[in-house]
Design a protein around this motif. Structure first.
Motif, PDB file in Angstrom:
ATOM      1  N   ALA A 122      28.996 101.372  -8.266  1.00  0.00           N
ATOM      2  CA  ALA A 122      30.178 101.832  -7.506  1.00  0.00           C
ATOM      3  C   ALA A 122      31.192 102.295  -8.538  1.00  0.00           C
ATOM      4  N   ALA A 123      31.122 103.578  -8.887  1.00  0.00           N
ATOM      5  CA  ALA A 123      31.898 104.137 -10.003  1.00  0.00           C
ATOM      6  C   ALA A 123      33.170 104.814  -9.508  1.00  0.00           C
ATOM      7  N   ASN A 124      33.933 105.373 -10.435  1.00  0.00           N
ATOM      8  CA  ASN A 124      35.085 106.226 -10.078  1.00  0.00           C
ATOM      9  C   ASN A 124      34.800 107.654 -10.538  1.00  0.00           C
ATOM     10  N   SER A 125      35.578 108.625 -10.015  1.00  0.00           N
ATOM     11  CA  SER A 125      35.285 110.049 -10.275  1.00  0.00           C
ATOM     12  C   SER A 125      35.338 110.425 -11.742  1.00  0.00           C
TER      13      SER A 125
ATOM     14  N   GLY B 136      32.198  97.331 -14.049  1.00  0.00           N
ATOM     15  CA  GLY B 136      32.405  96.557 -15.276  1.00  0.00           C
ATOM     16  C   GLY B 136      31.172  95.738 -15.621  1.00  0.00           C
ATOM     17  N   ALA B 137      30.582  95.107 -14.610  1.00  0.00           N
ATOM     18  CA  ALA B 137      29.406  94.245 -14.833  1.00  0.00           C
ATOM     19  C   ALA B 137      28.222  95.068 -15.358  1.00  0.00           C
ATOM     20  N   ILE B 138      28.017  96.264 -14.814  1.00  0.00           N
ATOM     21  CA  ILE B 138      26.886  97.119 -15.228  1.00  0.00           C
ATOM     22  C   ILE B 138      27.070  97.581 -16.673  1.00  0.00           C
TER      23      ILE B 138
ATOM     24  N   GLY C 274      34.405 103.793 -16.125  1.00  0.00           N
ATOM     25  CA  GLY C 274      34.223 102.341 -16.143  1.00  0.00           C
ATOM     26  C   GLY C 274      35.408 101.677 -15.466  1.00  0.00           C
ATOM     27  N   GLY C 275      35.337 100.376 -15.321  1.00  0.00           N
ATOM     28  CA  GLY C 275      36.424  99.660 -14.648  1.00  0.00           C
ATOM     29  C   GLY C 275      36.032  98.226 -14.414  1.00  0.00           C
ATOM     30  N   GLY C 276      36.497  97.663 -13.306  1.00  0.00           N
ATOM     31  CA  GLY C 276      36.191  96.272 -12.976  1.00  0.00           C
ATOM     32  C   GLY C 276      35.012  96.193 -12.029  1.00  0.00           C
ATOM     33  N   GLY C 277      34.903  95.098 -11.315  1.00  0.00           N
ATOM     34  CA  GLY C 277      33.891  94.925 -10.277  1.00  0.00           C
ATOM     35  C   GLY C 277      32.484  95.168 -10.776  1.00  0.00           C
TER      36      GLY C 277
ATOM     37  N   PHE D  55      27.223  90.672  -3.418  1.00  0.00           N
ATOM     38  CA  PHE D  55      27.708  89.728  -4.409  1.00  0.00           C
ATOM     39  C   PHE D  55      28.168  88.414  -3.815  1.00  0.00           C
ATOM     40  N   ASN D  56      28.740  88.474  -2.627  1.00  0.00           N
ATOM     41  CA  ASN D  56      29.255  87.228  -2.051  1.00  0.00           C
ATOM     42  C   ASN D  56      28.782  87.049  -0.610  1.00  0.00           C
ATOM     43  N   GLU D  57      28.971  85.840  -0.145  1.00  0.00           N
ATOM     44  CA  GLU D  57      28.520  85.416   1.172  1.00  0.00           C
ATOM     45  C   GLU D  57      29.110  86.287   2.304  1.00  0.00           C
TER      46      GLU D  57
ATOM     47  N   PRO E 296      24.840  98.237  -4.435  1.00  0.00           N
ATOM     48  CA  PRO E 296      25.888  97.261  -4.129  1.00  0.00           C
ATOM     49  C   PRO E 296      26.604  97.749  -2.850  1.00  0.00           C
ATOM     50  N   SER E 297      27.596  97.025  -2.432  1.00  0.00           N
ATOM     51  CA  SER E 297      28.385  97.449  -1.281  1.00  0.00           C
ATOM     52  C   SER E 297      29.497  98.368  -1.776  1.00  0.00           C
ATOM     53  N   ILE E 298      29.200  99.677  -1.795  1.00  0.00           N
ATOM     54  CA  ILE E 298      30.118 100.668  -2.371  1.00  0.00           C
ATOM     55  C   ILE E 298      31.456 100.683  -1.608  1.00  0.00           C
ATOM     56  N   SER E 299      32.536 100.762  -2.350  1.00  0.00           N
ATOM     57  CA  SER E 299      33.921 100.914  -1.838  1.00  0.00           C
ATOM     58  C   SER E 299      34.560  99.661  -1.244  1.00  0.00           C
ATOM     59  N   THR E 300      33.808  98.565  -1.085  1.00  0.00           N
ATOM     60  CA  THR E 300      34.402  97.420  -0.365  1.00  0.00           C
ATOM     61  C   THR E 300      35.088  96.393  -1.268  1.00  0.00           C
ATOM     62  N   GLY E 301      35.241  96.715  -2.557  1.00  0.00           N
ATOM     63  CA  GLY E 301      35.976  95.835  -3.469  1.00  0.00           C
ATOM     64  C   GLY E 301      37.337  96.465  -3.761  1.00  0.00           C
ATOM     65  N   ALA E 302      37.508  96.950  -4.974  1.00  0.00           N
ATOM     66  CA  ALA E 302      38.780  97.549  -5.405  1.00  0.00           C
ATOM     67  C   ALA E 302      39.219  98.698  -4.489  1.00  0.00           C
ATOM     68  N   TYR E 303      38.276  99.422  -3.910  1.00  0.00           N
ATOM     69  CA  TYR E 303      38.621 100.577  -3.074  1.00  0.00           C
ATOM     70  C   TYR E 303      39.000 100.206  -1.646  1.00  0.00           C
ATOM     71  N   GLY E 304      38.881  98.916  -1.286  1.00  0.00           N
ATOM     72  CA  GLY E 304      39.499  98.404  -0.064  1.00  0.00           C
ATOM     73  C   GLY E 304      38.884  98.793   1.268  1.00  0.00           C
TER      74      GLY E 304
HETATM   75  N1  AR6 Z   1      26.509  92.783  -8.357  1.00  0.00           N
HETATM   76  C1  AR6 Z   1      26.614  93.199  -7.079  1.00  0.00           C
HETATM   77  N2  AR6 Z   1      27.802  93.429  -6.465  1.00  0.00           N
HETATM   78  C2  AR6 Z   1      28.923  93.216  -7.198  1.00  0.00           C
HETATM   79  C3  AR6 Z   1      28.908  92.783  -8.551  1.00  0.00           C
HETATM   80  C4  AR6 Z   1      27.612  92.561  -9.137  1.00  0.00           C
HETATM   81  N3  AR6 Z   1      27.480  92.162 -10.400  1.00  0.00           N
HETATM   82  N4  AR6 Z   1      30.193  92.667  -8.972  1.00  0.00           N
HETATM   83  C5  AR6 Z   1      30.993  92.980  -7.931  1.00  0.00           C
HETATM   84  N5  AR6 Z   1      30.230  93.323  -6.857  1.00  0.00           N
HETATM   85  P1  AR6 Z   1      33.899  97.164  -6.578  1.00  0.00           P
HETATM   86  P2  AR6 Z   1      34.571  99.729  -5.254  1.00  0.00           P
HETATM   87  C6  AR6 Z   1      30.627  93.734  -5.496  1.00  0.00           C
HETATM   88  O1  AR6 Z   1      35.338  96.803  -6.702  1.00  0.00           O
HETATM   89  O2  AR6 Z   1      35.272  99.025  -4.158  1.00  0.00           O
HETATM   90  C7  AR6 Z   1      35.825  99.753 -10.285  1.00  0.00           C
HETATM   91  O3  AR6 Z   1      36.900  99.475 -11.113  1.00  0.00           O
HETATM   92  C8  AR6 Z   1      32.029  93.419  -5.017  1.00  0.00           C
HETATM   93  O4  AR6 Z   1      32.121  92.046  -4.628  1.00  0.00           O
HETATM   94  O5  AR6 Z   1      32.986  96.917  -7.712  1.00  0.00           O
HETATM   95  O6  AR6 Z   1      33.623 100.837  -4.909  1.00  0.00           O
HETATM   96  C9  AR6 Z   1      35.295 101.161 -10.479  1.00  0.00           C
HETATM   97  O7  AR6 Z   1      35.445 101.601 -11.793  1.00  0.00           O
HETATM   98  C10 AR6 Z   1      32.130  94.350  -3.817  1.00  0.00           C
HETATM   99  O8  AR6 Z   1      31.464  93.765  -2.693  1.00  0.00           O
HETATM  100  O9  AR6 Z   1      33.714  98.754  -6.218  1.00  0.00           O
HETATM  101  C11 AR6 Z   1      36.114 101.973  -9.521  1.00  0.00           C
HETATM  102  O10 AR6 Z   1      37.334 102.370 -10.118  1.00  0.00           O
HETATM  103  C12 AR6 Z   1      31.309  95.572  -4.258  1.00  0.00           C
HETATM  104  O11 AR6 Z   1      30.564  95.144  -5.416  1.00  0.00           O
HETATM  105  C13 AR6 Z   1      36.386 101.021  -8.391  1.00  0.00           C
HETATM  106  O12 AR6 Z   1      36.280  99.709  -8.928  1.00  0.00           O
HETATM  107  C14 AR6 Z   1      32.127  96.796  -4.630  1.00  0.00           C
HETATM  108  O13 AR6 Z   1      33.315  96.404  -5.287  1.00  0.00           O
HETATM  109  C15 AR6 Z   1      35.352 101.138  -7.285  1.00  0.00           C
HETATM  110  O14 AR6 Z   1      35.690 100.282  -6.223  1.00  0.00           O
END
Ligand code: AR6
Length: 183
Positions: A29-32, A42-44, A36-39, A166-168, A125-133
């Motif tokens: 789940a990358a950005n344009s 970052g892990a990948i 790189g970033g968090g979530g 990633f979570n329940e 992964p679940s795209i967009s459901t973390g940092a992207y809200g």
């Molecule tokens: N394995 C599987 N899922 C994971 C892992 C993992 N190791 N770590 C987190 N998740 P997010 P987005 C889940 O925020 O919303 C980044 O900074 C997490 O719990 O990773 O698409 C990028 O650089 C959530 O359910 O991605 C972008 O700027 C899901 O992955 C931005 O965040 C997606 O959460 C993208 O935001």
């Protein structure tokens, strides 16, 4: 684990860390900017090492990154997978800005990139459901129905699509969406 068969392919749900998956490709789940970033991003990059970022840098220099709804491919560095497919989902802005179509497009383009390379097993992964809200109860049915539609309608080599959640809470939302998709 919970799954559904679609033609010659299966969609599976599991809870876990996607960086550990042994598949042909894992989706990020990358950005344009492919910066790189968090979530999960970052892990990948942490687990895969600097080669992946170097390839992202080259794509950025060549193509200016990746548009929202798009997907680009790099190698997977030290990961067990062969490729990383970097998909860019939308930032949730309330639902009226075409978010669902952009999310579907991110899944569709990822599967297209995998099919072009004749891959068999891909983990998302679940795209967009973390940092992207993006609310996960809305994202899960869109993600699963788009993958199902692709497997039914597009020519492809795929045999297994694994959602690694990633979570329940995220796992439960996908489980409920999969139950609805079956009925
Ligand atoms: N394995 C599987 N899922 C994971 C892992 C993992 N190791 N770590 C987190 N998740 P997010 P987005 C889940 O925020 O919303 C980044 O900074 C997490 O719990 O990773 O698409 C990028 O650089 C959530 O359910 O991605 C972008 O700027 C899901 O992955 C931005 O965040 C997606 O959460 C993208 O935001």
């Amino acid at each position: 684990m919970k799954g559904i068969r679609i033609g010659e392919a299966e969609i599976w749900l599991k809870q876990g860390d996607i960086t550990k998956e042994e598949v042909d490709a894992i989706v990020n789940a990358a950005n344009s900017g492919l910066l790189g970033g968090g979530g999960v991003d970052g892990a990948i990059h942490r687990a895969g090492g600097p080669e992946i970022m170097e390839e992202c840098r080259q794509i950025r220099a060549r193509e200016g990154g990746c548009p929202t709804g798009g997907a680009v491919v790099t190698g997977a560095g030290k990961l067990k997978a062969r490729y990383v497919i970097h998909a860019v989902g939308p930032v949730w802005q309330g639902g009226g800005k075409g978010e669902e179509e952009l999310l579907r497009s991110a899944y569709r383009n990822s599967l297209q990139r995998a099919a072009e390379r004749r891959l068999r097993a891909v983990a998302f992964p679940s795209i967009s459901t973390g940092a992207y809200g993006y609310p996960v109860e809305k994202a899960a049915p869109a993600a699963l129905s788009e993958v199902k539609r692709f497997l039914e309608e597009e020519p492809h080599s795929l045999r297994e699509i694994r959602f690694v959640l990633f979570n329940e809470e995220t796992y439960r939302a996908y489980e409920e969406a999969l139950d609805r998709l079956k009925s």
